[in-house]
Write a protein that holds these residues in place. Structure first.
Motif, PDB file in Angstrom:
ATOM      1  N   SER A  64      41.147  28.622  43.570  1.00  0.00           N
ATOM      2  CA  SER A  64      40.462  29.714  43.897  1.00  0.00           C
ATOM      3  C   SER A  64      39.364  29.994  44.902  1.00  0.00           C
ATOM      4  CB  SER A  64      40.148  30.162  42.394  1.00  0.00           C
ATOM      5  OG  SER A  64      38.837  29.348  42.062  1.00  0.00           O
ATOM      6  N   PHE A  65      38.968  28.728  45.245  1.00  0.00           N
ATOM      7  CA  PHE A  65      37.850  28.460  46.320  1.00  0.00           C
ATOM      8  C   PHE A  65      38.555  28.316  47.742  1.00  0.00           C
ATOM      9  CE2 PHE A  65      35.611  27.466  42.413  1.00  0.00           C
ATOM     10  CZ  PHE A  65      34.678  28.490  42.366  1.00  0.00           C
ATOM     11  N   GLN A  66      39.807  28.587  47.666  1.00  0.00           N
ATOM     12  CA  GLN A  66      40.391  28.302  49.067  1.00  0.00           C
ATOM     13  C   GLN A  66      41.396  29.486  49.665  1.00  0.00           C
ATOM     14  OE1 GLN A  66      43.280  24.743  48.782  1.00  0.00           O
ATOM     15  NE2 GLN A  66      41.450  23.512  47.712  1.00  0.00           N
ATOM     16  N   THR A 112      43.537  22.845  54.345  1.00  0.00           N
ATOM     17  CA  THR A 112      42.534  23.145  53.325  1.00  0.00           C
ATOM     18  C   THR A 112      41.371  23.907  54.020  1.00  0.00           C
ATOM     19  OG1 THR A 112      43.219  21.275  52.141  1.00  0.00           O
ATOM     20  CG2 THR A 112      41.147  22.547  51.418  1.00  0.00           C
ATOM     21  N   GLU A 113      41.627  25.199  53.859  1.00  0.00           N
ATOM     22  CA  GLU A 113      40.471  26.089  54.109  1.00  0.00           C
ATOM     23  C   GLU A 113      39.575  26.678  53.251  1.00  0.00           C
ATOM     24  OE1 GLU A 113      40.138  30.493  56.689  1.00  0.00           O
ATOM     25  OE2 GLU A 113      42.181  29.191  56.530  1.00  0.00           O
ATOM     26  N   HIS A 135      49.297  35.023  48.656  1.00  0.00           N
ATOM     27  CA  HIS A 135      47.899  34.633  48.798  1.00  0.00           C
ATOM     28  C   HIS A 135      47.814  33.886  47.534  1.00  0.00           C
ATOM     29  CE1 HIS A 135      47.739  38.721  51.205  1.00  0.00           C
ATOM     30  NE2 HIS A 135      47.870  37.774  52.026  1.00  0.00           N
ATOM     31  N   PHE A 136      47.892  32.469  47.502  1.00  0.00           N
ATOM     32  CA  PHE A 136      47.778  31.533  46.138  1.00  0.00           C
ATOM     33  C   PHE A 136      46.365  31.663  45.926  1.00  0.00           C
ATOM     34  CE2 PHE A 136      51.630  30.253  48.733  1.00  0.00           C
ATOM     35  CZ  PHE A 136      52.486  30.642  47.849  1.00  0.00           C
ATOM     36  N   GLU A 186      48.806  27.563  55.593  1.00  0.00           N
ATOM     37  CA  GLU A 186      47.994  26.491  55.060  1.00  0.00           C
ATOM     38  C   GLU A 186      49.015  25.576  54.131  1.00  0.00           C
ATOM     39  OE1 GLU A 186      45.294  29.620  56.622  1.00  0.00           O
ATOM     40  OE2 GLU A 186      46.977  29.672  55.169  1.00  0.00           O
ATOM     41  N   LEU A 187      49.921  26.148  53.641  1.00  0.00           N
ATOM     42  CA  LEU A 187      50.781  25.349  52.741  1.00  0.00           C
ATOM     43  C   LEU A 187      51.689  24.728  53.475  1.00  0.00           C
ATOM     44  CD1 LEU A 187      51.407  24.965  49.530  1.00  0.00           C
ATOM     45  CD2 LEU A 187      53.060  26.758  49.870  1.00  0.00           C
TER      46      LEU A 187
END
Length: 333
Positions: free
Chosen positions: A64-66, A78-79, A293-294, A72-73
Motif C-alpha cells: 500500500s506504500f508503493q 519498486t517505487e 493499480h495494485f 513496475e510489475l
C-alpha cells in the motif's frame, strides 16, 4: 507415648508443608509447566494464523506504500510513494461515496436479516414437529447452497428475457415488467442483491434463534400469559432479555458478513451499472486488479479493514456494557 504423638504430629506438619494444602504438590516447576500447556496447544493455530493471515496482511501493508502498476510489475521496479496512496484515496470523493453506500447497504441488509430471521425462528418454536422439520430442512438446503451457485440461480430468476420473476409479474397483469432489466439501474440491482443476501443469511439467524429459545424455561411464558401479557409483551419481557446476547453476537456476525460480501455483488453485475453498486470490497478489487493499480487496491483494502475494526470496537463496547449491567442487576438481587 506423648513424645511419640508429638513426633508424629511434627512429621505430619512437615509432610503437609512439603505437599501443600490438601496433599497437592507445591507450586513449582511442574505447576508452571501445567500453566503453559494451553499456550502450547494454541501454538499450531497461532502459527497457521501468522503464516496464512498475518504474512499476507504485512505484504499488503507494504504494497500500500508503493506505486505498483503493470510497468513496475513487469520490470520488477519498486517505487515508494509513502502515504501517497492513502492521501489520494481519502481525498477522493468516490471513496467516501462508496463507503457511505457500503454502510447503508450493510445496515439495510442486516436489519432485514435480523427481523425476518427472528420471525422465522419464533415460528419454528411454535410449529408442530412435522412442519418444523420440513421448514428446518428447507432452511438448511438454502444455507448449504454455494454462493456462486445461488448467485447463478438468482441471475436466471431475474433475467430480463427468460426470467421467472418477469414472467410471473407479466402473468399477474404487470405487463410493463415483461422485459424489465433488473440490473439496469442502481436501485433494482441492489434490490436483487439484497434479496439474495437476505435469503442466504436467514437460515443462520432463524435456526440459531430457535435453538436459543429452547433454553428459556417454559414456566416464564406460562407466568407471563397468566398475568395477561400479549404476544409482543411476552417477547419483550421474556424472550428478548434471555436472547439479548444472541442478538448482539448474531448482529455483529451479520454486519461483518454483509459488509465484506464480494461474490454476490461482483457476479450479479460487477458493481455496475456505471460502478453505482460498488461496495468497498468491489471498489478495492476494481482499482487494484481491474485498473492494475495494485498499491491503490491494497490501500483501499486496508482502509476497509480499519472500518471493520471500528465496528468491532463498537460491538465490544456494547458487550462490555451489557456484561456490566448484568453484573449490576445480579448484585442488586
Amino acid at each position: 507415648m506423648a513424645v511419640q504423638l508429638d513426633g508424629a504430629a511434627a512429621a505430619t506438619d512437615q509432610a503437609a508443608a512439603r505437599t501443600g494444602k490438601g496433599g497437592a504438590p507445591p507450586c513449582g516447576r511442574g505447576s508452571r509447566r501445567g500453566r503453559g500447556a494451553p499456550y502450547l496447544l494454541l501454538l499450531p493455530a497461532l502459527l497457521a494464523t501468522a503464516v496464512f493471515l498475518g504474512w499476507p496482511m504485512v505484504r499488503n501493508l507494504v504494497l500500500s506504500f508503493q506505486n505498483l502498476n503493470m510497468k513496475e510489475l513487469i520490470q520488477h521496479l519498486t517505487e515508494w510513494v509513502g502515504t501517497g496512496n492513502y492521501r489520494e484515496i481519502l481525498g477522493s470523493e468516490q471513496f467516501w461515496r462508496v463507503t457511505l453506500r457500503t454502510v447503508v447497504f450493510t445496515a439495510v441488509n442486516v436489519v432485514l436479516i435480523m427481523v425476518l430471521g427472528t420471525l422465522i425462528g419464533l415460528l419454528l418454536a411454535r410449529l408442530g414437529k412435522t412442519m418444523r422439520l420440513a421448514l428446518s430442512v428447507a432452511l438448511v438446503l438454502a444455507w448449504a447452497m454455494p454462493v456462486i451457485a445461488a448467485t447463478t440461480v438468482f441471475q436466471w430468476l431475474f433475467d430480463s428475457r427468460y426470467g421467472v420473476v418477469n414472467w410471473v409479474l407479466d402473468a399477474a397483469g404487470w405487463h410493463a415488467m415483461t422485459d424489465y432489466d433488473w440490473v439496469g439501474t442502481q436501485l433494482s440491482t441492489f434490490f436483487v442483491i439484497t434479496v439474495m443476501i437476505v435469503w442466504q443469511s436467514l437460515p443462520f439467524v432463524a435456526l440459531n434463534l430457535y435453538a436459543a429459545t429452547t433454553t428459556i424455561p417454559k414456566e416464564l411464558y406460562e407466568a407471563a400469559r397468566m398475568d395477561g401479557a400479549g404476544t409482543w409483551q411476552v417477547f419483550a419481557s421474556v424472550t428478548f432479555p434471555f436472547l439479548r446476547p444472541f442478538f448482539l453476537a448474531t448482529t455483529f456476525l451479520e454486519v461483518i458478513w454483509v459488509f465484506k460480501a464480494f461474490p454476490q455483488i461482483f457476479a450479479i453485475n460487477q458493481g455496475g451499472p456505471d460502478r453505482l453498486t460498488e461496495t468497498l470490497p468491489i471498489y478495492a478489487f476494481t482499482e487494484g486488479v481491474g485498473n492494475l493499480h495494485f498499491g491503490m487496491g491494497a490501500a483501499i483494502s486496508l482502509l476497509t479493514i480499519v472500518v471493520l475494526l471500528a465496528m468491532t470496537a463498537h460491538y465490544l463496547r456494547l458487550t462490555l456494557r451489557q456484561e456490566a449491567q448484568e453484573e449490576h442487576e445480579e448484585a442488586a438481587l
